[in-house]
Write a protein that holds these residues in place. Structure first.
Motif, PDB file in Angstrom:
ATOM      1  N   TYR A 164      -4.250   5.859   9.424  1.00 24.75           N
ATOM      2  CA  TYR A 164      -4.080   5.956   7.985  1.00 24.75           C
ATOM      3  C   TYR A 164      -4.187   4.679   7.365  1.00 24.75           C
ATOM      4  O   TYR A 164      -3.532   3.791   7.560  1.00 24.75           O
ATOM      5  N   GLN A 165      -5.239   4.075   6.821  1.00 20.15           N
ATOM      6  CA  GLN A 165      -5.404   2.848   5.986  1.00 20.15           C
ATOM      7  C   GLN A 165      -5.231   1.760   7.141  1.00 20.15           C
ATOM      8  O   GLN A 165      -4.480   0.682   7.105  1.00 20.15           O
ATOM      9  N   GLY A 166      -5.722   1.963   8.355  1.00 20.82           N
ATOM     10  CA  GLY A 166      -5.563   1.043   9.537  1.00 20.82           C
ATOM     11  C   GLY A 166      -4.333   0.814  10.176  1.00 20.82           C
ATOM     12  O   GLY A 166      -4.324   0.188  11.242  1.00 20.82           O
ATOM     13  N   GLU A 167      -3.342   1.833   9.882  1.00 22.49           N
ATOM     14  CA  GLU A 167      -2.248   1.731  10.583  1.00 22.49           C
ATOM     15  C   GLU A 167      -1.867   3.047  11.182  1.00 22.49           C
ATOM     16  O   GLU A 167      -2.472   4.199  10.943  1.00 22.49           O
ATOM     17  N   GLU A 168      -1.123   3.078  12.454  1.00 27.00           N
ATOM     18  CA  GLU A 168      -1.092   4.288  13.017  1.00 27.00           C
ATOM     19  C   GLU A 168       0.352   4.825  12.718  1.00 27.00           C
ATOM     20  O   GLU A 168       1.402   4.292  12.597  1.00 27.00           O
ATOM     21  N   TYR A 169       0.365   6.182  12.513  1.00 29.23           N
ATOM     22  CA  TYR A 169       1.355   7.055  12.079  1.00 29.23           C
ATOM     23  C   TYR A 169       1.430   8.134  13.195  1.00 29.23           C
ATOM     24  O   TYR A 169       0.616   8.482  14.032  1.00 29.23           O
ATOM     25  N   GLU A 192       5.810   9.539  10.757  1.00 30.53           N
ATOM     26  CA  GLU A 192       6.900   8.673  10.865  1.00 30.53           C
ATOM     27  C   GLU A 192       5.704   7.325  11.013  1.00 30.53           C
ATOM     28  O   GLU A 192       4.659   7.372  11.516  1.00 30.53           O
ATOM     29  N   TYR A 193       6.355   6.244  10.509  1.00 33.84           N
ATOM     30  CA  TYR A 193       5.840   4.954  10.763  1.00 33.84           C
ATOM     31  C   TYR A 193       6.540   3.930  11.369  1.00 33.84           C
ATOM     32  O   TYR A 193       7.772   3.712  10.604  1.00 33.84           O
ATOM     33  N   ASP A 194       6.302   3.348  12.378  1.00 37.14           N
ATOM     34  CA  ASP A 194       7.380   2.377  12.840  1.00 37.14           C
ATOM     35  C   ASP A 194       8.660   2.583  12.932  1.00 37.14           C
ATOM     36  O   ASP A 194       9.976   2.008  12.898  1.00 37.14           O
TER      37      ASP A 194
END
Length: 249
Positions: A164-169, A192-194
Motif C-alpha cells: 500500500y503506497q509502496g510500503e508492505e503491510y 500491521e505496519y512495521d
C-alpha cells in the motif's frame, strides 16, 4: 448493518490494495450482464468501484449505493482520475429510496451476506424487487459454506502481505463461527505496519445454503430464479465454491 458500515469505513483506504489480485470472473460476468440490459442498472454495495467503474467504462447507465461513505470517497477519487462521472450515494440495502426503476440490480462479491438476520435478508430482497422495473432482474453471488474450511481454518490466523503506497503491510484475518444456530460468521481483520497495528475492524456474514436462499426468494415474491455454480454459469451442484443467482421480478 452498522457493523458493516463501521468495518468498511475503517477499511476503505486499504480495500483496493487487499483485493487487487481478486480475479474470480465476477467483473466480466456483471459487466456483460449489465451491457445486455436495455435500461438502467443499480449496483448495491459498489464500494470503491471495482465493478462499478467498469460498468461506466462499458457505457452502462449505472447508479450505485453503498453503506460506507469512506468507500464511496475512494470510488469518486478513482472516477475523477479516470475521467468518469459516477452516480453514487450512501444508503443501506435494506431501506433506500430512488427516483428510478432499474432493469437490473447487481449485488456482487457476497455483499448480501452482510444481512445476518432473516429480517434483514427479507427486507433487502423486498427492497430490490420494489426498485426493479416490471421485467427487471436481480443478480448476486455468495460463497458456498464449506464445513471443511470452517473446521480446518476458523479460529486460526490467516496472514498475507499487501503493498500500500509502496510500503508492505501485514493483513491478518481470524474468522469464527459466533452463532451455530443462526449460522453467523465473524471475521476480525488487523493491519500491521512495521510491527504496529494500524487498522483493526470486525464484520459478520451469514452462511446461506441453496435451499435457504430459494426460500427467501419465494417468500419475498420473486417469480423465477436460477442458481449457478460459478460465473461461467455451470450447474449449481456439490463441489461448487460460489453460488451465482439471477432472479426475475
Amino acid at each position: 448493518m452498522d457493523l458493516a458500515k463501521d468495518f468498511f469505513d475503517e477499511w476503505a483506504s486499504f480495500y483496493d490494495a487487499n483485493y487487487e489480485d481478486q480475479e474470480i470472473g465476477d467483473v466480466e460476468f456483471y459487466v456483460d450482464l449489465a451491457a445486455e440490459t436495455d435500461g438502467p442498472v443499480l449496483e448495491v454495495g459498489c464500494g470503491t468501484g471495482r465493478i462499478y467503474l467498469e460498468l461506466l467504462r462499458a457505457g452502462v447507465d449505472a447508479d450505485g449505493i453503498d453503506i460506507s461513505a469512506e468507500m464511496l470517497d475512494v470510488l469518486e477519487q478513482k472516477a475523477d482520475e479516470a475521467g468518469l462521472t459516477p452516480s453514487v450515494r450512501q444508503a443501506d440495502m435494506t431501506d433506500f429510496v430512488t427516483s428510478r426503476e432499474y432493469d437490473l440490480i447487481i449485488v456482487p462479491f457476497r455483499t448480501f451476506l452482510h444481512n445476518v438476520t432473516v429480517a434483514e435478508q427479507k427486507a433487502a430482497l423486498r427492497q430490490f424487487r420494489e426498485t426493479l422495473a416490471p421485467d427487471g432482474r436481480l443478480a448476486l453471488n455468495f460463497f458456498v459454506p464449506s464445513f471443511d474450511m470452517i473446521s480446518q481454518s476458523y479460529g486460526e490466523p490467516q496472514t498475507r502481505s499487501v503493498t500500500y503506497q509502496g510500503e508492505e503491510y501485514i493483513v491478518t484475518n481470524i474468522s469464527r463461527l459466533v452463532d451455530e444456530v443462526a449460522q453467523t460468521v465473524e471475521t476480525e481483520r488487523t493491519i500491521e505496519y512495521d510491527g504496529d497495528v494500524v487498522r483493526q475492524a470486525t464484520f459478520q456474514l451469514a452462511l446461506l445454503s441453496k435451499s435457504e436462499f430459494e426460500l427467501l426468494l419465494e417468500t419475498t415474491g420473486w417469480s423465477d430464479w436460477t442458481g449457478y455454480g460459478g460465473f461461467d454459469r455451470q450447474p449449481l451442484k456439490d463441489g461448487a465454491e460460489e453460488m451465482v443467482w439471477v432472479a426475475e421480478k
